[in-house]
Enzyme design. Sequence first.
Site, mmCIF file in Angstrom:
data_model
loop_
_atom_site.group_PDB
_atom_site.id
_atom_site.type_symbol
_atom_site.label_atom_id
_atom_site.label_comp_id
_atom_site.label_asym_id
_atom_site.label_seq_id
_atom_site.Cartn_x
_atom_site.Cartn_y
_atom_site.Cartn_z
ATOM 1 N N HIS A 186 -3.512 10.289 -2.429
ATOM 2 C CA HIS A 186 -3.070 9.043 -3.063
ATOM 3 C C HIS A 186 -1.771 9.302 -3.814
ATOM 4 C CE1 HIS A 186 -2.755 5.494 -5.345
ATOM 5 N NE2 HIS A 186 -3.109 6.053 -6.498
ATOM 6 N N ASN A 210 3.070 3.625 -6.957
ATOM 7 C CA ASN A 210 1.637 3.698 -6.665
ATOM 8 C C ASN A 210 1.202 2.353 -6.068
ATOM 9 O OD1 ASN A 210 -1.160 3.608 -6.835
ATOM 10 N ND2 ASN A 210 -1.272 4.596 -8.831
ATOM 11 N N CYS A 258 -7.839 2.932 -6.018
ATOM 12 C CA CYS A 258 -6.929 3.754 -5.203
ATOM 13 C C CYS A 258 -7.670 4.607 -4.178
ATOM 14 C CB CYS A 258 -6.061 4.623 -6.103
ATOM 15 S SG CYS A 258 -5.136 3.644 -7.287
#
Length: 319
Positions: A244, A274, A112
């Site tokens: 993020h 996500n 990520c």
Amino acid sequence: MAFAKISHVAHYVPEKIVTNEDLSKIMDTSDGWISSRTGIRSRRISTGQQTSDLAIEVARDLLAKSGYAAEELDFILVATITPDSNMPSTAARVQAALGAVNAFAFDLAAACSGFVFALATAEKFIKSGTSQKGLVIGAEVFSKALDWTDRRTAVLFGDGAGGVLLERSETEHFLAEKLYTDGSKTGLESGMTTVANPFYQGTDVNPYLQMDGRAIFDFTIKTVSKSVKAMIEVSGEPDYLLLHQANIRILDIMAKKIGLPREKFLANMQHYGNTSAASIPILLSENVANGTIPINGNQRLLLSGFGGGLTWGNILVLM
Ligand code: ACO
């Protein structure tokens, strides 16, 4: 002296919307649990498109917005941990689809944090004077890396891609940068399948993503907040923070820890979940498109990625 700047942004997500309600029909979960624990309400899921297909959409949009020909690109970097294949790389597939015959292309894997790591890398190609312009894309089809029988992870992720066109500038736009890795920290793993091999004596590896959510949550709150705070103390307050997009509670707590108004922390995980390396460029592109972030050279944006590795990293950029 050469500098780099982000001149255009774009994003692309698959058409299919999967709501929490949809997931509750195929596993033991509920909209109440997912939205209250994560803020996520729906995500986009690919029904056949590969990671490169999403990245190619972003790349074409960036070329269209900039007016540059594909031949003018010097590099294409794709941050991903869900490539179509290890070889050719997703970036090489994008290069071929565009006909970017003068660009070198490679993938970068930092989970990520991938987009932030790739952006930091690409900036150096321009700063060194070896490159004039190129694409930095974060793209994931995370749905193929999930164990769809594991409600602890399957509800969290989504598919998508976002990216930027980076080009040479006469003035400095990258105001601060700090990247980190702690490979000794576990809790977030995505294995590889072992191939049939007559000499192999190791144990089989779980090919799907496994996450100790609580450990990652605590790490993010403690360590990532500290790193963001340290950057702000040295380099000044940003207009917006693009973190993020993993969990809305992480943003809420981090805003308090960092000591800045919650309104400065942009969020869209409600709609996308996500999306790993794609989350920050999708968030950036959406907020440029809706007018929150004008590309006028005056917006101070702090981009912060964190995830598997463990990796984390922050860039303060002027856009
Ligand atoms: N639906 C219903 N119940 C669930 C679900 C679900 N989808 N998932 C878990 N539960 C249950 C658990 O089984 C547990 O039940 P129990 O108490 O009876 O055992 C209970 O809910 C609580 O589970 P926790 O895991 O403790 O829940 P938590 O509040 O910690 O939330 C979450 C989990 C959302 C994963 C959170 O920890 C988190 O967001 N962590 C950070 C993730 C992150 O930031 N990742 C970053 C990078 S990802 C990358 O790099 C690829």
